[in-house]
Design an enzyme around this catalytic site. Sequence first.
Site, PDB file in Angstrom:
ATOM      1  N   LYS A 148      67.973   7.067   1.932  1.00 10.07           N
ATOM      2  CA  LYS A 148      68.503   5.816   2.465  1.00 10.07           C
ATOM      3  C   LYS A 148      67.668   4.645   1.970  1.00 10.07           C
ATOM      4  O   LYS A 148      66.439   4.680   2.035  1.00 10.07           O
ATOM      5  CB  LYS A 148      68.478   5.853   3.999  1.00 10.07           C
ATOM      6  CG  LYS A 148      69.420   6.880   4.606  1.00 10.07           C
ATOM      7  CD  LYS A 148      70.851   6.558   4.270  1.00 10.07           C
ATOM      8  CE  LYS A 148      71.798   7.507   4.980  1.00 10.07           C
ATOM      9  NZ  LYS A 148      73.208   7.198   4.681  1.00 10.07           N
ATOM     10  N   ASP A 207      71.454   5.376  -0.970  1.00 11.80           N
ATOM     11  CA  ASP A 207      72.590   4.993  -0.123  1.00 11.80           C
ATOM     12  C   ASP A 207      72.191   3.758   0.688  1.00 11.80           C
ATOM     13  O   ASP A 207      71.265   3.817   1.499  1.00 11.80           O
ATOM     14  CB  ASP A 207      72.925   6.158   0.816  1.00 11.80           C
ATOM     15  CG  ASP A 207      74.151   5.896   1.669  1.00 11.80           C
ATOM     16  OD1 ASP A 207      74.596   6.839   2.362  1.00 11.80           O
ATOM     17  OD2 ASP A 207      74.677   4.762   1.637  1.00 11.80           O
ATOM     18  N   GLU A 246      75.129   4.395  -3.443  1.00 13.64           N
ATOM     19  CA  GLU A 246      76.216   4.587  -2.474  1.00 13.64           C
ATOM     20  C   GLU A 246      76.350   3.379  -1.552  1.00 13.64           C
ATOM     21  O   GLU A 246      75.378   2.813  -1.104  1.00 13.64           O
ATOM     22  CB  GLU A 246      75.942   5.832  -1.655  1.00 13.64           C
ATOM     23  CG  GLU A 246      76.996   6.180  -0.647  1.00 13.64           C
ATOM     24  CD  GLU A 246      76.735   7.525   0.010  1.00 13.64           C
ATOM     25  OE1 GLU A 246      76.153   8.422  -0.648  1.00 13.64           O
ATOM     26  OE2 GLU A 246      77.092   7.684   1.189  1.00 13.64           O
ATOM     27  N   GLU A 261      83.047   6.689   2.508  1.00 15.58           N
ATOM     28  CA  GLU A 261      82.934   7.148   3.902  1.00 15.58           C
ATOM     29  C   GLU A 261      83.529   6.162   4.891  1.00 15.58           C
ATOM     30  O   GLU A 261      83.904   6.548   6.002  1.00 15.58           O
ATOM     31  CB  GLU A 261      81.479   7.443   4.254  1.00 15.58           C
ATOM     32  CG  GLU A 261      80.581   6.248   4.338  1.00 15.58           C
ATOM     33  CD  GLU A 261      79.120   6.629   4.573  1.00 15.58           C
ATOM     34  OE1 GLU A 261      78.550   7.342   3.730  1.00 15.58           O
ATOM     35  OE2 GLU A 261      78.568   6.228   5.610  1.00 15.58           O
ATOM     36  N   ASP A 275      86.196  11.294   3.254  1.00 11.44           N
ATOM     37  CA  ASP A 275      85.659  11.617   4.579  1.00 11.44           C
ATOM     38  C   ASP A 275      86.781  12.304   5.358  1.00 11.44           C
ATOM     39  O   ASP A 275      87.929  11.867   5.337  1.00 11.44           O
ATOM     40  CB  ASP A 275      85.208  10.335   5.303  1.00 11.44           C
ATOM     41  CG  ASP A 275      84.567  10.645   6.649  1.00 11.44           C
ATOM     42  OD1 ASP A 275      83.336  10.666   6.740  1.00 11.44           O
ATOM     43  OD2 ASP A 275      85.334  10.897   7.613  1.00 11.44           O
ATOM     44  N   HIS A 325      81.723  12.792   1.766  1.00 14.78           N
ATOM     45  CA  HIS A 325      80.732  12.362   2.755  1.00 14.78           C
ATOM     46  C   HIS A 325      80.683  13.397   3.867  1.00 14.78           C
ATOM     47  O   HIS A 325      81.720  13.909   4.295  1.00 14.78           O
ATOM     48  CB  HIS A 325      81.138  10.996   3.320  1.00 14.78           C
ATOM     49  CG  HIS A 325      80.375  10.614   4.539  1.00 14.78           C
ATOM     50  ND1 HIS A 325      80.954  10.528   5.792  1.00 14.78           N
ATOM     51  CD2 HIS A 325      79.067  10.318   4.704  1.00 14.78           C
ATOM     52  CE1 HIS A 325      80.023  10.180   6.672  1.00 14.78           C
ATOM     53  NE2 HIS A 325      78.877  10.040   6.051  1.00 14.78           N
TER      54      HIS A 325
HETATM   55  C1  LIG Z   1      75.143   6.804  10.273  1.00 11.60           C
HETATM   56  C2  LIG Z   1      75.319   7.951   9.320  1.00 11.60           C
HETATM   57  O1  LIG Z   1      74.281   8.907   9.515  1.00 11.60           O
HETATM   58  C3  LIG Z   1      75.310   7.528   7.873  1.00 11.60           C
HETATM   59  O2  LIG Z   1      74.024   7.068   7.510  1.00 11.60           O
HETATM   60  C4  LIG Z   1      75.673   8.710   7.000  1.00 11.60           C
HETATM   61  C5  LIG Z   1      75.833   8.362   5.566  1.00 11.60           C
HETATM   62  O3  LIG Z   1      75.929   7.211   5.162  1.00 11.60           O
HETATM   63  C6  LIG Z   1      75.909   9.461   4.615  1.00 11.60           C
HETATM   64  O4  LIG Z   1      75.780  10.630   5.048  1.00 11.60           O
HETATM   65  O5  LIG Z   1      76.123   9.174   3.422  1.00 11.60           O
HETATM   66 MG   LIG Z   2      76.572   7.188   3.108  1.00 13.91          MG
END
Ligand SMILES: C[C@H](O)[C@@H](O)CC(=O)C(=O)O
Ligand SMILES: [Mg+2]
Length: 447
Positions: free
Chosen positions: A220, A248, A274, A300, A323, A350
């Site tokens: 992330k 992401d 992402e 997603e 998704d 996703h």
């Molecule tokens: C809130 C979710 O956990 C999100 O962060 C998931 C995501 O963006 C992903 O798995 O790609």
């Molecule tokens: Mg994501």
Amino acid sequence: MHSTTITQVRVIDLRFPTSRDHIGSDAVNVDPDYSAAYCILETDSGLEGHGLTFTLGRGTDLVVSAIQHISTGIRGRTLEELTRDLNALYLNLTGDTQFRWLGPEKGVIHLAVSAVLNAVWDLYAKSEGKPVWALLADMTPAEIVRCIDFRYISDALSVEDAIELLTRGKLGQSERLAQLEREGYPAYTTSVGWFGFSDDKIRTLCQQALSEGWTHFKLKVGGAEQDDLRRGHIVREQIGWTNKLMVDANQRWGVEEAIRRTRLLAELNPWWMEEPTSPDDILGHARIRQESGVRIATGEHCHNAVMFKQLLQAEAIDVCQIDSCRVASVNENLAILLMAAKFGVPVCPHAGGVGLCEYVQHLSVFDFLSVSCSLENRVIEYVDHLHEHFVAPVAIRRGHYLLPKAPGYSAQILPASLAEFSFPYGQTWQASSEQNGKVDEVHIIHA
Ligand SMILES: C[C@H](O)[C@@H](O)CC(=O)C(=O)O
Ligand SMILES: [Mg+2]
């Protein structure tokens, strides 16, 4: 199929307190409680259809209410009636002449439709004694096409296109199935890089994931520039430069900033960036893709097949992230899989949410067996959370999903877990409200 009548539709507000450990956290969704509006179709034969749509805590009750409203037409109907024309069922659920105004095909009503249709597909597959991927793979091209609403996508994918792709997909299907039986379906892990995890926790989890055979990792980003780069290099120090790293941003930036930040993060050699910007900004994604030189992934939060159509037509994405709950279930995802195959864009579903891994494995297996017939640049997301609550949880071996064998759509939750995590009266939530001595104002209304 013997006649099975839907006698009752039960709906549960189900919430898991994942925010307590920053599980699932990202730069935007900083405190996610992985939750679900959970739908059970009870029948006169004893079979049950279980379906969910994924939510993040507050607001799950809104989707629960929406399911209660839109599912009134399901009770009293036979499974045979519902599955005889699955596109007619889709149109019935999405086309209510007043509820449609709350969409169309987006928002709370569309999430509710997804949960109900996920339950129908689960019941259908159970009644046939097959996992959903096998139910789909055994259908003829004409039967698959009869599940799809072509009204708003036929300018990009005609019925004839779909029939041609699916007919071609029948060739070599048994060999591809044998390959999946042997090797499983390739996956990647997001569980090493949640936004709220410390540097040390990321290091430890990367080492553990490497020992389990993972080769694709997602981190992330979307915090301060230097933090993103520092955390990215921590992952690279652990996994090396041959393994794949994806990043992401969860819609964190505007287009200009997204271009700048994606270019900055290019030093990590990401396999994709992402959700760099709003999921609604199709032309924005196209610009970021053109001007950053990094592969772009999204999906997603794309609320229906029409959004995916435009992302593909605008050449805005390199990776199509379907998704299983954001769009209306298998019906819409069949359309998206076919469009992605036609445009030559790999699908990497996703699955960062409760039940999503259990669902999307079926969709990717069907894509390989019958649609794109390729594993090239295709991996299914895996998050290592909450699988202990499922009757038939996903099975992972050395970074691959093993083929699900149980009849159904795999997202049925154990009765004890339904009781413990139902909101607000399950033990988990009763204990926390007693412990905290407070009940959120919204919940008083709910109670
Ligand atoms: C809130 C979710 O956990 C999100 O962060 C998931 C995501 O963006 C992903 O798995 O790609
Ligand atoms: Mg994501």
